[in-house]
Design an enzyme around this catalytic site. Structure first.
Site, PDB file in Angstrom:
ATOM      1  N   HIS A 138       0.850  -1.146   0.100  1.00  0.00           N
ATOM      2  CA  HIS A 138       0.024  -0.084  -0.011  1.00  0.00           C
ATOM      3  C   HIS A 138       0.844   1.312  -0.118  1.00  0.00           C
ATOM      4  CE1 HIS A 138      -3.634   2.313   0.966  1.00  0.00           C
ATOM      5  NE2 HIS A 138      -2.827   3.044   1.550  1.00  0.00           N
ATOM      6  N   HIS A 193     -10.061   2.657   0.025  1.00  0.00           N
ATOM      7  CA  HIS A 193      -9.994   2.358   1.356  1.00  0.00           C
ATOM      8  C   HIS A 193     -10.810   1.072   1.382  1.00  0.00           C
ATOM      9  CE1 HIS A 193      -9.476   3.708   5.701  1.00  0.00           C
ATOM     10  NE2 HIS A 193      -8.310   3.571   5.256  1.00  0.00           N
TER      11      HIS A 193
END
Lengths: 87, 758, 228
Positions: free
Chosen positions: B54, B103
């Site tokens: 990420h 998200h």
């Protein structure tokens, strides 16, 4: 030190849609026979020193003015701990 | 006992839990090489979060390079890829910054907070560029609309998006809600934010100026999301995997609102040399990135960080993802001023470090050195993988199975087909969702859902504004990832042009399965290649974006979903083109070519079919079409326009009619199969509505540019009585095939979502 | 010299810039007031804007009500200064008891943003005098806690005195008792309204320009010398 608990609930005649939503959820999740759910708030207030009459009166006033809205809510105040030496 | 640098140097054999923290053995060995010893547990924590997929983009970097390498020249680009968000010049000294981020995993675990903190994170990214956030948009994807888990996830996500964005005072001006079974265990919550500033207010995330102070301000640091980044985003949801304690962040939009106001004040007062928001990897990220980008060194006193939870260890503090925190670099002679602005807004602030030129990031905990590393190795020189990829063996068979094999309805079933499409979850009216968002706050929203783009007025005096659209058809991307990504860009580009704005820049959120699966990696590589090539062809660069990998449950990956956002500028928002048509007699035109293309279409999807090739794409045609739409808008030639996409022409005109609340008489060209004309999903098309007085000028312009323009209808509010409906009722007449009232169309279109989610 | 209307900013206020814009378009001068400052800078009227002051913590408006600026405003209101509370501002006015009743969670539990049809029923108040009685308007509504409640006696009294200034038409968006969208005090200088007139002042960005009439009304009231 002292610990005071103030519980605030909507007055009985005020619609409580959150309580109703919780009631529905309880039923859907397997708890039968739930006839009512009301949702409220609890304030746990820790104070140093002791809770003399003057302070108690102030707290009572604030419970009725700030912590609850007297137009739509009721409150109850409970002194849980009140001693000078500490719990 | 604290693990210090000295301790680490003295005890090289200590076993460290790098695997549990998400690092591979080779990565751990590399850290030891960089440091010349084993890492302390704090350094291990930092590297593990910063080198996670990420944060480091290790699997995607080699591919994403193409966005820079193939970038078309652009005068408008002020800040390109690499910063928190891209910045473009929109004229008159105004700069606009925008970005979309994901998200996803947290939203599956805790829908409300996952979505809420997603909004919070992207808003802070925009804020950290020096801009005032102006609006948000949300491309959302869920499992099947009628699935039980969707009923758990969707309402929570919508409430979270609204709850956070509304409280910040940011209008929600658009987005998408898409349903597909491949998202069942992996909802996609992508959040976009756009902000504006004057050119001179652009700020970058760098720590320059030896002796300058590093200030951490905003919410206190707690145990939120510890390990969230490396734990959640780098692993898939799997029954048999190690138990991942959900470590979701919890957001406080009120604190973020105060942060926004305090930050804008200190920025405008010239009190800030560099600024960074704390997102994934929290303090580890902010300090290492600021240090890398600046003079190269920073010293941090970690014990000065204000804590919500006094029991946190230094490692936990470094990894914490507590929300609503920012980091600013402030000159010593300006710190008092800075702190007083924070006090005014009740925002806590504390000096936690100092910039130096040591070339190292050093961290002390109560006087003991717990970290000493070169910041670039943490923030920018993480592992770079060349993941193997290959075209899936089933791709050919998939592409060979065109939608031509499905039985097509005859003319008598066209109306039912239309109603069925209108009622399908993907095409159904989304008001149940969008009515939970404030679209009015700030008083500058000119267009919002369901219009083709979200449009915001940036300058109240001149009317200068920006328009944004986000699109992606995951089914097209599965059939052909290269073409699918290009089609996503084309649709987003078209949606911006259709409202009268000129496209300037691109952002993207690339949502894919596991990069360790060579077939998924092929999808990713193809999509990036396609998007980079298409950006070059259309002349607009990618300014920044986000990659979300590991969106899969077990072996089943989501549809490859490269969400593309396009930002455009309009000189005067007063001239924008909405989708509602006007008075009776206005002419309805269809621009572009309609072909027999149903593979990957909504119609095929309803019939359970996914196969074949996505619609063909002519980027040159898209460019010309876009120019026509913008020119026509600027010159007042058109009163309404709408992009043709999901569901085809019939759906497009129904959407316009429902928005206008006025009927029309439509006819289909003789030489095209009516089913194709009504429902095919060919690209490069738009419906425009023009006053009779402009017809000649408009059609001549189209002819000169080589864009087919077919007169397909006329606005008519009086059709009701003529067609057997009640006098005054509004109807759409589709040639000799059928006539249907708007009420009936609206009922079919509006009932679906409330029935499922209310 | 145009009338000066103060617009208060609390931590978490969101619609104060839009309220200021509305005042300006209507012809007045918008003056920014800070919650922590008890000086209201000699303004002629005050606007409490929409938003989520203090994050709606405790109860909507419950903390804002104790801000220093509110002490001054409450005094001024008692002396007749026109005060307009929009959405969160209405919530604050109820918490201060300048207006009776309270605002509670929407009955359907969702935040709702919609273009709302209203009927203006009282055109004597400082903020509605430029409407015609019974005038129907459309202005945006956006709230999660907009359900107006009060006991039966209070509701009857409000109705009897004609102190309901606006009522929801077509759709009751939040469960408000008796479809009440806005009320005024006995004197007619303090008005609370749930929907947002400041978002209906430009046809470019709102469903109508009906909202302007509220602000124009205040300016007319002040010109006429009301609210001394």
């Amino acid at each position: 030190m002292a610990r005071v608990i103030v519980d605030v609930m909507l007055k009985a005649e005020i619609l409580d849609p959150q309580g109703r939503a919780v009631q529905g959820a309880l039923g859907r999740l397997g708890l039968s026979g739930v006839t009512d759910v009301r949702q409220g708030k609890q304030f746990i207030i820790e104070l140093e020193g002791d809770l003399d009459d003057a302070r108690r009166a102030t707290l009572e006033e604030l419970a009725g003015e700030l912590l609850s809205n007297p137009v739509i809510e009721n409150y109850t105040m409970t002194v849980v701990v009140d001693d000078e030496a500490g719990a | 006992m604290i693990d210090t640098v000295d301790q680490a140097a003295r005890t090289p054999e200590v076993e460290q839990p790098y695997l549990e923290l998400g690092l591979k053995t080779e990565e751990y060995e590399r850290i030891r090489e960089i440091l010349g010893r084993r890492p302390t547990s704090s350094e291990l924590a930092m590297y593990s979060v910063m080198w996670s997929e990420h944060c480091s983009y290790k699997s995607s970097k080699v591919h994403l390079r193409q966005f820079g390498e193939k970038a078309p020249p652009s005068d408008a680009l002020l800040v390109g890829i690499g910063e928190n968000a891209g910045v473009v010049d929109i004229g008159d000294g105004w700069a606009v910054t925008f970005k979309v981020e994901s998200h996803n995993h947290p939203s599956y675990v805790e829908p409300y907070q996952g979505a809420a903190t997603g909004v919070g994170g992207i808003v802070r990214d925009i804020l950290s560029m020096g801009a005032r956030p102006l609006a948000v948009m949300d491309p959302l994807r869920f499992g099947p609309a009628d699935a039980a888990d969707t009923k758990r996830v969707l309402p929570g996500v919508i409430a979270g998006v609204g709850g956070y964005g509304n409280c910040l005072g940011l209008p929600n001006i658009g987005g998408e809600v898409v349903f597909d079974e491949s998202y069942a265990g992996n909802p996609l919550v992508n959040a976009l934010c756009v902000g504006a500033m004057r050119h001179e207010d652009i700020h970058l995330a760098s720590a320059k100026g030896v002796g300058n102070l590093v200030v951490l301000y905003g919410a206190r640091t707690g145990g939120d999301g510890i390990g969230g980044v490396s734990v959640l985003a780098s692993e898939t949801f799997d029954d048999e995997g190690p138990a991942k304690r959900p470590s979701v962040q919890v957001g406080d939009p009120f604190m973020e609102k105060l942060l926004i106001e305090a930050t804008l004040e200190v920025l405008h007062a010239g009190l800030v040399e560099g600024i960074q928001d704390l997102g994934g990897a929290g303090i580890s990220c902010a300090t290492s990135e600021l240090a890398s980008n600046g003079d190269g060194g920073m010293h941090v006193w970690l014990d000065r960080v204000l804590l919500r939870d006094p029991t946190l260890s230094p490692e936990e503090i470094l990894m914490s993802e507590s929300q609503e925190r920012m980091c600013a670099i402030v000159r010593p002679d300006k710190i008092d001023d800075f702190l007083s602005h924070c006090r005014k807004w009740d925002v806590e602030a504390v000096v936690i470090g100092e910039v130096n030129d040591s070339g190292r990031l050093t961290i002390d905990w109560h006087g003991e050195r717990i970290a000493d590393a070169p910041p670039r190795t943490v923030a920018h020189e993480g592992p770079v993988y060349e993941r193997p990829f290959h075209r899936p063996p089933w791709q050919d068979a998939l592409q060979a199975n065109e939608a031509t094999t499905i039985d097509r309805p005859g003319p008598k079933e066209f109306l039912n087909t239309l109603l069925e499409l209108l009622a399908s979850a993907n095409l159904a009216d989304k008001s149940w969702v969008t009515d939970q968002y404030d679209r009015y706050v700030r008083g500058n929203t000119v267009l919002s859902q369901p219009e083709d783009s979200g449009m915001i007025r940036v300058d109240e005096e001149t009317g200068r504004g920006v328009a944004i659209a986000t699109d992606c058809n995951g089914r097209f991307a599965k059939l052909d990832p290269y073409a699918g990504a290009q089609l996503a860009l084309a649709e987003s580009y078209r949606n911006v042009c259709v409202t009268g704005a000129v496209p300037l820049a691109v952002t993207n959120c690339l949502n894919f399965g596991s990069p360790e699966d060579p077939e998924v990696m092929w999808q990713f590589a193809e999509a990036v290649r396609g998007l980079a090539d298409a950006c070059a062809a259309l002349g607009i660069p990618v300014t920044g974006g986000n990659v979300s990998f590991y969106n899969q449950t077990g072996d089943t990956a989501i549809l490859p979903t490269p969400v593309v956002g396009v930002l455009g500028v309009i000189d005067d928002v007063d001239r924008r083109t909405p989708m509602s048509w006007g008075p009776d007699g206005e002419l309805i035109y269809l621009l572009g070519d309609t072909r027999d293309e149903f593979s990957g279409s909504e119609w095929a999807h309803i019939r359970g079919h996914l196969g074949g090739h996505p619609p063909s794409l002519d980027l040159e045609r898209e460019k010309v079409l876009g120019e026509i739409l913008v020119a026509a808008s600027r010159d007042g030639m058109i009163t309404a326009a709408h992009d043709v996409s999901d569901g085809g022409f019939a759906i497009a005109v129904v959407e316009m009619a429902l928005r206008s609340r006025v009927g029309a008489r439509l006819w289909l060209p003789d030489d095209v199969d009516p089913f194709v004309q009504l429902f095919a999903e060919s690209a490069g098309r738009a419906v425009v509505v023009i006053p009779r007085s402009e017809e000649l000028r408009f059609t001549e312009m189209c002819a000169a540019r080589g864009v087919p323009a077919f007169r397909v209808g006329v606005v008519d509010s009086g059709l009701g009585a003529d067609t057997g409906h009640a006098d005054g009722s509004q109807v759409l007449q589709f040639g000799e095939f059928f006539t249907v009232s708007l009420d009936r169309l609206r009922d079919a279109n509006s009932a679906t979502l409330p029935a499922l989610f209310s | 010299m145009s009338a000066r209307i103060g617009v208060v900013t609390f931590p978490g206020s969101l619609d104060e810039a839009d309220a200021a814009r509305a005042v300006t378009i209507a012809g007045g001068e918008a003056v920014s007031l800070w919650h922590g400052d008890d000086d209201v800078k000699n303004v002629d009227a005050v606007l409490l804007p929409g938003g989520f002051s203090y994050g709606d913590y405790l109860r909507c408006g419950a903390i804002a009500r104790f801000a220093p600026v509110m002490d001054t405003i409450i005094d001024a209101a008692h002396r007749g200064m026109p005060v307009f509370g929009i959405c969160n501002g209405f919530q604050i006015l109820c918490e201060t008891h300048l207006l009776p009743g309270a605002l509670t969670r929407n009955d359907h539990l969702h935040f709702v943003c919609r273009d709302q049809k209203l009927r203006i029923e009282n055109t004597a108040s400082a903020w509605t005098r430029d409407f015609t009685p019974g005038q129907e308007i459309v202005i945006p509504l956006k709230n999660g806690e907009g359900g107006y409640v009060a006991d039966e006696d209070t509701l009857d009294r409000l109705e009897g005195d004609g102190r309901v200034i606006a009522r929801y038409l077509d759709v009751n968006p939040n469960g408000s008792r008796r479809d009440i969208a806005g009320i005024t005090n006995e004197r007619g200088n303090v008005v609370g309204l749930m929907p947002h007139p400041e978002h209906a002042v430009e046809s470019l960005t709102g469903p109508s320009t009906d909202g302007l009439i509220f602000f124009a009304s205040a300016l007319s009231s002040l010109m006429a010398g009301a609210g001394q």
